[in-house]
Write an enzyme that holds these catalytic residues in place. Sequence first.
Site, mmCIF file in Angstrom:
data_model
loop_
_atom_site.group_PDB
_atom_site.id
_atom_site.type_symbol
_atom_site.label_atom_id
_atom_site.label_comp_id
_atom_site.label_asym_id
_atom_site.label_seq_id
_atom_site.Cartn_x
_atom_site.Cartn_y
_atom_site.Cartn_z
ATOM 1 N N TYR A 78 -17.071 -62.552 -23.799
ATOM 2 C CA TYR A 78 -15.894 -63.150 -24.436
ATOM 3 C C TYR A 78 -16.028 -63.127 -25.955
ATOM 4 O O TYR A 78 -15.181 -62.558 -26.659
ATOM 5 C CB TYR A 78 -15.690 -64.595 -23.938
ATOM 6 N N SER A 79 -17.116 -63.731 -26.465
ATOM 7 C CA SER A 79 -17.208 -63.863 -27.923
ATOM 8 C C SER A 79 -17.410 -62.509 -28.602
ATOM 9 O O SER A 79 -16.927 -62.297 -29.721
ATOM 10 C CB SER A 79 -18.300 -64.860 -28.322
ATOM 11 N N THR A 82 -1.056 -64.205 -17.195
ATOM 12 C CA THR A 82 -2.245 -64.166 -16.345
ATOM 13 C C THR A 82 -2.369 -65.547 -15.716
ATOM 14 O O THR A 82 -1.551 -66.443 -15.978
ATOM 15 C CB THR A 82 -3.516 -63.893 -17.184
ATOM 16 N N THR A 117 -12.184 -67.160 -32.751
ATOM 17 C CA THR A 117 -13.025 -68.302 -32.356
ATOM 18 C C THR A 117 -14.311 -68.359 -33.183
ATOM 19 O O THR A 117 -14.805 -67.319 -33.639
ATOM 20 C CB THR A 117 -13.391 -68.173 -30.859
ATOM 21 N N ASP A 118 -14.853 -69.553 -33.327
ATOM 22 C CA ASP A 118 -16.145 -69.695 -34.020
ATOM 23 C C ASP A 118 -17.285 -69.121 -33.190
ATOM 24 O O ASP A 118 -18.401 -68.944 -33.702
ATOM 25 C CB ASP A 118 -16.419 -71.174 -34.361
ATOM 26 N N GLU A 119 -17.015 -68.812 -31.914
ATOM 27 C CA GLU A 119 -18.095 -68.307 -31.050
ATOM 28 C C GLU A 119 -18.579 -66.927 -31.485
ATOM 29 O O GLU A 119 -19.644 -66.481 -31.049
ATOM 30 C CB GLU A 119 -17.649 -68.308 -29.582
ATOM 31 N N LYS A 172 -13.997 -60.929 -28.898
ATOM 32 C CA LYS A 172 -13.223 -61.555 -29.988
ATOM 33 C C LYS A 172 -13.759 -61.081 -31.343
ATOM 34 O O LYS A 172 -12.992 -60.816 -32.265
ATOM 35 C CB LYS A 172 -13.294 -63.086 -29.900
ATOM 36 N N HIS A 229 -25.849 -70.216 -22.360
ATOM 37 C CA HIS A 229 -24.978 -71.266 -22.912
ATOM 38 C C HIS A 229 -25.319 -71.534 -24.383
ATOM 39 O O HIS A 229 -26.457 -71.908 -24.695
ATOM 40 C CB HIS A 229 -25.171 -72.544 -22.090
ATOM 41 N N LEU A 284 -21.119 -81.890 -15.016
ATOM 42 C CA LEU A 284 -21.574 -81.549 -16.356
ATOM 43 C C LEU A 284 -22.583 -80.412 -16.262
ATOM 44 O O LEU A 284 -23.542 -80.494 -15.484
ATOM 45 C CB LEU A 284 -22.239 -82.786 -16.984
ATOM 46 N N TYR A 285 -22.375 -79.353 -17.068
ATOM 47 C CA TYR A 285 -23.319 -78.231 -17.078
ATOM 48 C C TYR A 285 -24.660 -78.680 -17.647
ATOM 49 O O TYR A 285 -24.715 -79.225 -18.765
ATOM 50 C CB TYR A 285 -22.811 -77.119 -17.994
ATOM 51 N N ARG A 292 -20.430 -79.343 -29.331
ATOM 52 C CA ARG A 292 -19.207 -78.619 -29.696
ATOM 53 C C ARG A 292 -18.529 -79.388 -30.817
ATOM 54 O O ARG A 292 -18.697 -80.600 -30.948
ATOM 55 C CB ARG A 292 -18.265 -78.503 -28.484
ATOM 56 N N ALA A 309 -5.226 -63.633 -25.312
ATOM 57 C CA ALA A 309 -6.633 -63.274 -25.090
ATOM 58 C C ALA A 309 -7.037 -63.680 -23.689
ATOM 59 O O ALA A 309 -6.436 -64.558 -23.078
ATOM 60 C CB ALA A 309 -7.534 -63.994 -26.101
ATOM 61 N N GLU A 310 -8.061 -63.017 -23.206
ATOM 62 C CA GLU A 310 -8.842 -63.578 -22.105
ATOM 63 C C GLU A 310 -9.803 -64.537 -22.802
ATOM 64 O O GLU A 310 -10.497 -64.146 -23.745
ATOM 65 C CB GLU A 310 -9.605 -62.483 -21.365
HETATM 66 N N1 LIG Z 1 -9.368 -72.891 -26.438
HETATM 67 C C1 LIG Z 1 -10.182 -72.999 -27.471
HETATM 68 O O1 LIG Z 1 -10.903 -73.998 -27.619
HETATM 69 C C2 LIG Z 1 -10.206 -71.918 -28.542
HETATM 70 C C3 LIG Z 1 -10.974 -72.153 -29.682
HETATM 71 C C4 LIG Z 1 -10.959 -71.184 -30.696
HETATM 72 C C5 LIG Z 1 -10.209 -70.042 -30.557
HETATM 73 N N2 LIG Z 1 -9.480 -69.844 -29.416
HETATM 74 C C6 LIG Z 1 -8.674 -68.612 -29.344
HETATM 75 O O2 LIG Z 1 -7.323 -69.013 -29.308
HETATM 76 C C7 LIG Z 1 -6.549 -68.094 -28.542
HETATM 77 C C8 LIG Z 1 -5.793 -68.821 -27.462
HETATM 78 O O3 LIG Z 1 -6.725 -69.534 -26.639
HETATM 79 P P1 LIG Z 1 -6.229 -70.446 -25.437
HETATM 80 O O4 LIG Z 1 -7.289 -71.458 -25.204
HETATM 81 O O5 LIG Z 1 -4.827 -70.889 -25.689
HETATM 82 O O6 LIG Z 1 -6.266 -69.389 -24.258
HETATM 83 P P2 LIG Z 1 -5.501 -69.391 -22.858
HETATM 84 O O7 LIG Z 1 -6.394 -68.635 -21.935
HETATM 85 O O8 LIG Z 1 -5.066 -70.769 -22.495
HETATM 86 O O9 LIG Z 1 -4.183 -68.537 -23.140
HETATM 87 C C9 LIG Z 1 -4.188 -67.162 -23.323
HETATM 88 C C10 LIG Z 1 -2.783 -66.647 -23.073
HETATM 89 O O10 LIG Z 1 -2.788 -65.225 -23.302
HETATM 90 C C11 LIG Z 1 -2.089 -64.600 -22.245
HETATM 91 N N3 LIG Z 1 -2.613 -63.232 -22.084
HETATM 92 C C12 LIG Z 1 -3.830 -62.867 -21.586
HETATM 93 N N4 LIG Z 1 -3.936 -61.522 -21.593
HETATM 94 C C13 LIG Z 1 -2.777 -61.043 -22.131
HETATM 95 C C14 LIG Z 1 -2.284 -59.744 -22.415
HETATM 96 N N5 LIG Z 1 -3.026 -58.651 -22.155
HETATM 97 N N6 LIG Z 1 -1.063 -59.615 -22.952
HETATM 98 C C15 LIG Z 1 -0.303 -60.711 -23.214
HETATM 99 N N7 LIG Z 1 -0.703 -61.955 -22.951
HETATM 100 C C16 LIG Z 1 -1.927 -62.128 -22.426
HETATM 101 C C17 LIG Z 1 -2.348 -65.474 -21.020
HETATM 102 O O11 LIG Z 1 -1.367 -65.259 -20.010
HETATM 103 C C18 LIG Z 1 -2.288 -66.869 -21.638
HETATM 104 O O12 LIG Z 1 -0.975 -67.343 -21.660
HETATM 105 C C19 LIG Z 1 -7.550 -67.075 -28.000
HETATM 106 O O13 LIG Z 1 -7.515 -65.940 -28.818
HETATM 107 C C20 LIG Z 1 -8.898 -67.757 -28.109
HETATM 108 O O14 LIG Z 1 -9.920 -66.822 -28.301
HETATM 109 C C21 LIG Z 1 -9.462 -70.755 -28.412
#
Ligand SMILES: NC(=O)c1ccc[n+]([C@@H]2O[C@H](COP(=O)([O-])OP(=O)(O)OC[C@H]3O[C@@H](n4cnc5c(N)ncnc54)[C@H](O)[C@@H]3O)[C@@H](O)[C@H]2O)c1
Length: 330
Positions: free
Chosen positions: A146-147, A36, A119-121, A150, A272, A202-203, A210, A78-79
Amino acid sequence: MRVLVTGGAGFIGANFVHSTIAAYPEAEVTVLDKLTYAGNPASIEGLERVELVVGDIADADTVDPLVKDADIVVNFAAESHNDNSLRDPYPFIRTNIEGTFRILEAVRRHGTRLHHISTDEVYGDLEIGEPRKFQPGDPYIPSSPYSSSKGASDLLVRAWVRSFGIEATISNCSNNYGPYQHIEKFIPRTVTNLIDGIRPRLYGTGEQVRDWIHVLDHNTAVWDIIHKGRIGETYLIGADGELSNLDVTKLILAEFGREPDDFDHVADRPGHDQRYAIDNSKLVEETGWEPHFKDFSAGLHDTVEWYKTHEEWWRPQKEAVEAKYAKQGQ
Ligand SMILES: NC(=O)c1ccc[n+]([C@@H]2O[C@H](COP(=O)([O-])OP(=O)(O)OC[C@H]3O[C@@H](n4cnc5c(N)ncnc54)[C@H](O)[C@@H]3O)[C@@H](O)[C@H]2O)c1
């Protein structure tokens, strides 16, 4: 050991791929990623023992054979952007919920070990200033599409462990920062704005808190849970890095030698969350995990240096990201 990393072209997944091949010379990694807007193949390009399969985790025919061939699946796909989920929730439902369901069904069929990244969210938010932190057994009270998506995925994983006896663990992590994070996100956007001489945004008042963790520390915790965690358990990952968004902005400004008030306020995000904070004691007590970056400023300094020296990675996206934010008045 064959490791299937879904979402391995995204921020945390790509860092996980890098650290896995460095730490495990016997590991062969397959990345399943839909690529994506958030996935960037350049983040894992040229790595030995890494194969990229472009595909969707919500597509059973794609997922099944890859899960069959793997010894372990780590589900990062994930999205992940809250703002996007407020504009169009459907991709979040499809990828985060249906995608996890497809992985679970394949895992059930083939007996493959799963670690699910969350996620902790899912726990909603805390009051600013209260002493309480999130605990693994807290109720799920997510605020955004989103949360909530998840949270739904976590509940599916728990049910598949209980009902079908699959071997899975879950981790819920706090906010990550570090290399390869999409420049739409707060820290990389602020850093790349400053590289370009643009005043950071800044929002709202920036008082939201965080609990920051360097992505490398998130990923060492994931491996510790895979090795030492108990099946069916949820582990919270955090590194005691509570800071307000305002404080983070000021620390980034200081990295560039700029005045602490050299930024603009923009309209706050609806709903938020106020504060996230992780109690990591279950993870620490059961696995012995310890973060490498205990000091946010040191991790931030490395991160700023990374964006300064990897302009070729983020530059192609910068104009489009800023144009999108400008349209929203942000
Ligand atoms: N970024 C943070 O601070 C954070 C904190 C806690 C948890 N997370 C969790 O960690 C995970 C990764 O987060 P991130 O920040 O690397 O996200 P990101 O958005 O940078 O990466 C997500 C990846 O998933 C891929 N993707 C999306 N839909 C897909 C699908 N249907 N099939 C296959 N691939 C798909 C995207 O192409 C992308 O490469 C997520 O599950 C998120 O909820 C993130």
